[in-house]
Design a protein around this motif. Structure first.
Motif, PDB file in Angstrom:
ATOM      1  N   ILE A 184       0.389  -1.145   0.362  1.00  0.00           N
ATOM      2  CA  ILE A 184      -0.314   0.082   0.251  1.00  0.00           C
ATOM      3  C   ILE A 184       0.365   1.085   0.030  1.00  0.00           C
ATOM      4  CG2 ILE A 184      -1.762   1.295   1.197  1.00  0.00           C
ATOM      5  CD1 ILE A 184      -2.984  -1.078   2.992  1.00  0.00           C
ATOM      6  N   SER A 185       0.666   2.098  -1.190  1.00  0.00           N
ATOM      7  CA  SER A 185       1.488   3.441  -0.769  1.00  0.00           C
ATOM      8  C   SER A 185       0.875   4.335  -0.126  1.00  0.00           C
ATOM      9  CB  SER A 185       1.343   4.264  -2.040  1.00  0.00           C
ATOM     10  OG  SER A 185       1.333   3.434  -3.298  1.00  0.00           O
ATOM     11  N   ILE A 186       1.881   3.928   1.137  1.00  0.00           N
ATOM     12  CA  ILE A 186       0.968   4.378   2.652  1.00  0.00           C
ATOM     13  C   ILE A 186       1.222   6.554   2.572  1.00  0.00           C
ATOM     14  CG2 ILE A 186       1.426   6.038   4.786  1.00  0.00           C
ATOM     15  CD1 ILE A 186      -0.251   3.081   5.204  1.00  0.00           C
ATOM     16  N   THR A 187       2.176   7.151   2.094  1.00  0.00           N
ATOM     17  CA  THR A 187       2.380   8.672   1.880  1.00  0.00           C
ATOM     18  C   THR A 187       1.547   8.849   0.747  1.00  0.00           C
ATOM     19  OG1 THR A 187       4.602   8.066   2.611  1.00  0.00           O
ATOM     20  CG2 THR A 187       4.002  10.820   1.510  1.00  0.00           C
ATOM     21  N   GLU A 188       1.299   8.369  -0.732  1.00  0.00           N
ATOM     22  CA  GLU A 188       0.772   8.731  -1.215  1.00  0.00           C
ATOM     23  C   GLU A 188      -0.611   8.940  -1.133  1.00  0.00           C
ATOM     24  OE1 GLU A 188      -1.909   6.772  -5.523  1.00  0.00           O
ATOM     25  OE2 GLU A 188       0.411   5.947  -4.587  1.00  0.00           O
ATOM     26  N   LYS A 189      -1.511   7.832  -0.511  1.00  0.00           N
ATOM     27  CA  LYS A 189      -2.748   7.546   0.340  1.00  0.00           C
ATOM     28  C   LYS A 189      -3.635   8.058   1.174  1.00  0.00           C
ATOM     29  CE  LYS A 189      -3.492   4.204  -2.583  1.00  0.00           C
ATOM     30  NZ  LYS A 189      -4.480   4.483  -4.144  1.00  0.00           N
ATOM     31  N   LEU A 190      -2.491   8.716   2.677  1.00  0.00           N
ATOM     32  CA  LEU A 190      -2.521   9.471   3.548  1.00  0.00           C
ATOM     33  C   LEU A 190      -2.716  11.134   2.735  1.00  0.00           C
ATOM     34  CD1 LEU A 190      -0.179   8.732   6.466  1.00  0.00           C
ATOM     35  CD2 LEU A 190      -2.904   8.218   6.384  1.00  0.00           C
ATOM     36  N   LEU A 191      -1.751  11.481   1.838  1.00  0.00           N
ATOM     37  CA  LEU A 191      -1.954  12.520   1.738  1.00  0.00           C
ATOM     38  C   LEU A 191      -2.737  12.931   0.501  1.00  0.00           C
ATOM     39  CD1 LEU A 191       1.693  13.260   0.423  1.00  0.00           C
ATOM     40  CD2 LEU A 191       0.534  14.315   2.122  1.00  0.00           C
ATOM     41  N   SER A 192      -3.564  12.046  -0.036  1.00  0.00           N
ATOM     42  CA  SER A 192      -4.626  12.191  -0.881  1.00  0.00           C
ATOM     43  C   SER A 192      -5.805  12.380  -0.092  1.00  0.00           C
ATOM     44  CB  SER A 192      -5.141  11.117  -2.279  1.00  0.00           C
ATOM     45  OG  SER A 192      -5.000   9.973  -1.659  1.00  0.00           O
ATOM     46  N   GLY A 193      -5.999  11.886   0.842  1.00  0.00           N
ATOM     47  CA  GLY A 193      -7.194  11.719   2.082  1.00  0.00           C
ATOM     48  C   GLY A 193      -8.405  10.853   2.386  1.00  0.00           C
ATOM     49  N   GLN A 194      -7.363   9.706   1.018  1.00  0.00           N
ATOM     50  CA  GLN A 194      -8.006   7.989   0.509  1.00  0.00           C
ATOM     51  C   GLN A 194      -8.650   7.703   2.467  1.00  0.00           C
ATOM     52  OE1 GLN A 194      -7.148   5.910  -2.810  1.00  0.00           O
ATOM     53  NE2 GLN A 194      -9.525   4.623  -2.594  1.00  0.00           N
ATOM     54  N   LEU A 195      -6.835   7.770   2.514  1.00  0.00           N
ATOM     55  CA  LEU A 195      -6.881   6.497   3.342  1.00  0.00           C
ATOM     56  C   LEU A 195      -6.547   7.871   5.059  1.00  0.00           C
ATOM     57  CD1 LEU A 195      -6.093   4.321   4.744  1.00  0.00           C
ATOM     58  CD2 LEU A 195      -3.896   4.515   4.698  1.00  0.00           C
ATOM     59  N   GLU A 196      -6.621   7.303   5.834  1.00  0.00           N
ATOM     60  CA  GLU A 196      -7.240   7.921   7.371  1.00  0.00           C
ATOM     61  C   GLU A 196      -6.839   7.268   7.994  1.00  0.00           C
ATOM     62  OE1 GLU A 196      -8.713  11.597   8.664  1.00  0.00           O
ATOM     63  OE2 GLU A 196     -10.216  10.849   6.927  1.00  0.00           O
ATOM     64  N   VAL A 197      -5.747   7.282   9.088  1.00  0.00           N
ATOM     65  CA  VAL A 197      -5.133   6.442   9.976  1.00  0.00           C
ATOM     66  C   VAL A 197      -5.566   7.313  11.548  1.00  0.00           C
ATOM     67  CG1 VAL A 197      -3.628   5.390  11.190  1.00  0.00           C
ATOM     68  CG2 VAL A 197      -3.383   4.831   9.062  1.00  0.00           C
ATOM     69  N   LEU A 198      -6.200   7.003  12.334  1.00  0.00           N
ATOM     70  CA  LEU A 198      -7.174   8.225  13.475  1.00  0.00           C
ATOM     71  C   LEU A 198      -6.448   7.646  14.983  1.00  0.00           C
ATOM     72  CD1 LEU A 198     -10.095   9.184  11.847  1.00  0.00           C
ATOM     73  CD2 LEU A 198      -7.611  10.212  11.629  1.00  0.00           C
ATOM     74  N   ALA A 199      -6.303   8.438  16.064  1.00  0.00           N
ATOM     75  CA  ALA A 199      -6.141   7.737  16.863  1.00  0.00           C
ATOM     76  C   ALA A 199      -7.032   7.701  17.925  1.00  0.00           C
ATOM     77  CB  ALA A 199      -5.031   8.812  17.411  1.00  0.00           C
ATOM     78  N   SER A 200      -7.147   6.870  18.308  1.00  0.00           N
ATOM     79  CA  SER A 200      -8.846   6.663  19.127  1.00  0.00           C
ATOM     80  C   SER A 200      -8.458   7.629  20.618  1.00  0.00           C
ATOM     81  CB  SER A 200      -8.148   5.277  20.543  1.00  0.00           C
ATOM     82  OG  SER A 200      -8.083   4.403  19.274  1.00  0.00           O
ATOM     83  N   GLU A 201      -7.414   8.068  21.003  1.00  0.00           N
ATOM     84  CA  GLU A 201      -7.043   9.174  21.491  1.00  0.00           C
ATOM     85  C   GLU A 201      -8.273  11.188  21.103  1.00  0.00           C
ATOM     86  OE1 GLU A 201      -3.177   7.023  22.049  1.00  0.00           O
ATOM     87  OE2 GLU A 201      -5.104   7.772  20.187  1.00  0.00           O
ATOM     88  N   ASN A 202      -7.876  10.537  19.840  1.00  0.00           N
ATOM     89  CA  ASN A 202      -8.552  12.039  19.380  1.00  0.00           C
ATOM     90  C   ASN A 202      -9.645  11.657  18.665  1.00  0.00           C
ATOM     91  OD1 ASN A 202      -6.603  13.329  19.525  1.00  0.00           O
ATOM     92  ND2 ASN A 202      -5.452  12.807  18.101  1.00  0.00           N
ATOM     93  N   THR A 203     -10.737  10.980  19.204  1.00  0.00           N
ATOM     94  CA  THR A 203     -11.691  10.091  18.748  1.00  0.00           C
ATOM     95  C   THR A 203     -13.336   9.418  19.320  1.00  0.00           C
ATOM     96  OG1 THR A 203     -10.844   7.868  17.334  1.00  0.00           O
ATOM     97  CG2 THR A 203     -10.661   9.890  15.816  1.00  0.00           C
ATOM     98  N   TYR A 204     -12.324   8.200  19.630  1.00  0.00           N
ATOM     99  CA  TYR A 204     -13.261   7.997  20.888  1.00  0.00           C
ATOM    100  C   TYR A 204     -12.965   8.388  22.077  1.00  0.00           C
ATOM    101  CZ  TYR A 204     -14.228   3.476  18.214  1.00  0.00           C
ATOM    102  OH  TYR A 204     -14.177   2.800  16.286  1.00  0.00           O
ATOM    103  N   ILE A 205     -12.156   8.307  22.771  1.00  0.00           N
ATOM    104  CA  ILE A 205     -12.010   9.281  23.990  1.00  0.00           C
ATOM    105  C   ILE A 205     -11.309  10.538  23.854  1.00  0.00           C
ATOM    106  CG2 ILE A 205     -11.814   6.823  25.547  1.00  0.00           C
ATOM    107  CD1 ILE A 205      -8.937   6.500  25.353  1.00  0.00           C
ATOM    108  N   LYS A 206     -11.518  11.467  23.016  1.00  0.00           N
ATOM    109  CA  LYS A 206     -11.415  12.344  23.005  1.00  0.00           C
ATOM    110  C   LYS A 206     -11.160  12.832  24.304  1.00  0.00           C
ATOM    111  CE  LYS A 206     -10.960  16.885  19.747  1.00  0.00           C
ATOM    112  NZ  LYS A 206     -11.127  17.163  18.446  1.00  0.00           N
ATOM    113  N   ASN A 207     -10.111  13.561  24.968  1.00  0.00           N
ATOM    114  CA  ASN A 207     -10.520  15.115  25.825  1.00  0.00           C
ATOM    115  C   ASN A 207     -10.628  13.527  27.843  1.00  0.00           C
ATOM    116  OD1 ASN A 207     -10.001  17.225  24.620  1.00  0.00           O
ATOM    117  ND2 ASN A 207     -12.170  17.435  24.033  1.00  0.00           N
ATOM    118  N   GLY A 208      -9.964  12.256  26.868  1.00  0.00           N
ATOM    119  CA  GLY A 208     -10.504  11.919  27.917  1.00  0.00           C
ATOM    120  C   GLY A 208     -11.046  10.665  28.719  1.00  0.00           C
ATOM    121  N   GLU A 209     -12.072  10.594  27.472  1.00  0.00           N
ATOM    122  CA  GLU A 209     -13.697  10.503  28.053  1.00  0.00           C
ATOM    123  C   GLU A 209     -14.407   9.708  26.950  1.00  0.00           C
ATOM    124  OE1 GLU A 209     -16.395  13.090  29.602  1.00  0.00           O
ATOM    125  OE2 GLU A 209     -16.195  14.722  27.692  1.00  0.00           O
ATOM    126  N   PHE A 210     -15.237   9.165  26.784  1.00  0.00           N
ATOM    127  CA  PHE A 210     -15.954   8.317  25.328  1.00  0.00           C
ATOM    128  C   PHE A 210     -17.102   9.519  25.534  1.00  0.00           C
ATOM    129  CE2 PHE A 210     -19.073   5.226  23.841  1.00  0.00           C
ATOM    130  CZ  PHE A 210     -18.813   6.095  22.601  1.00  0.00           C
TER     131      PHE A 210
END
Length: 212
Positions: A69-95
């Motif tokens: 998988i062309s990681i850099t290409e896919k991330l830059l295009s926005g087709q692939l996103e690798v997100l952190a649980s800490e910034n999504t599910y448990i943003k600010n330390g809570e669900f």
């Protein structure tokens, strides 16, 4: 209901929308399932979203790259996103179930506006083991996803490490996912409860607890 689109997982051809619970007993088993699923999505002009602990991102991206998988290409295009649980599910330390629901809803709408045929998302549920505030809303959140997904062309895989989660947590997960992956195979889940029925049951349980 949004148009149905086909996708493959565990060698089976299915149709989105789909909400799947994946039980895995090792990291290797997890990747055996999700790598082909992710690769197929990227090749099919799907938006692909991976959510996992921030400290796993480097390893995860190396694994994807190692499978061509062309990681850099896919991330830059926005087709692939690798997100952190800490910034999504448990943003600010809570669900915050409502915030997470709205974030996912907006992501699905944005992907459609951007011209993607479908969305594929994998979320590692290990964050729920931290017992942060709001984690008790997880069952309700998962049930509500079954009202959201039919409105979009999306497949969601919620990934659970069966060696870490309690039997009660696994039982709850089974209530809210129409399909389940176990031992590298996917099948219809006989324990699934329709969302409105389950949400009503949760509401009644809360009301009874408040009265007692």
């Amino acid at each position: 209901m949004n148009k149905q689109t086909s996708f493959s997982v565990c060698g089976e051809s299915l149709s989105a929308p789909m909400h799947i619970c994946g039980f895995f007993d090792s990291r290797e088993q997890q990747y055996e399932v999700i790598i082909p699923y992710i690769m197929e999505g990227l090749e099919a002009n799907n938006k692909v979203i991976n959510i996992l602990e921030g400290d796993r991102h480097s390893e995860h991206c190396r694994c994807l790259a190692g499978n061509g998988i062309s990681i850099t290409e896919k991330l830059l295009s926005g087709q692939l996103e690798v997100l952190a649980s800490e910034n999504t599910y448990i943003k600010n330390g809570e669900f915050a179930a409502e915030k997470m629901y709205k974030m996912l809803e907006q992501t699905l709408l944005s992907a459609s506006r951007a011209g993607y045929d479908s969305v594929r998302a994998c979320g590692d549920m290990v964050w729920a083991l931290k017992n942060l505030p709001g984690t008790d809303e997880l069952l309700e959140y998962e049930a509500r996803l079954n009202l959201l997904t039919p409105q979009h062309s999306v497949s969601l895989i919620c990934m659970y490490d069966i060696n870490s989660f309690s039997q009660s947590a696994i039982t709850d997960a089974l209530l809210t996912h129409p399909y389940v992956i176990k031992d590298g195979k996917i099948s219809k889940n006989p324990h699934y409860v329709e969302p409105l029925e389950l949400l009503s049951s949760i509401s009644n349980s809360r009301s009874g607890a408040l009265k007692s």
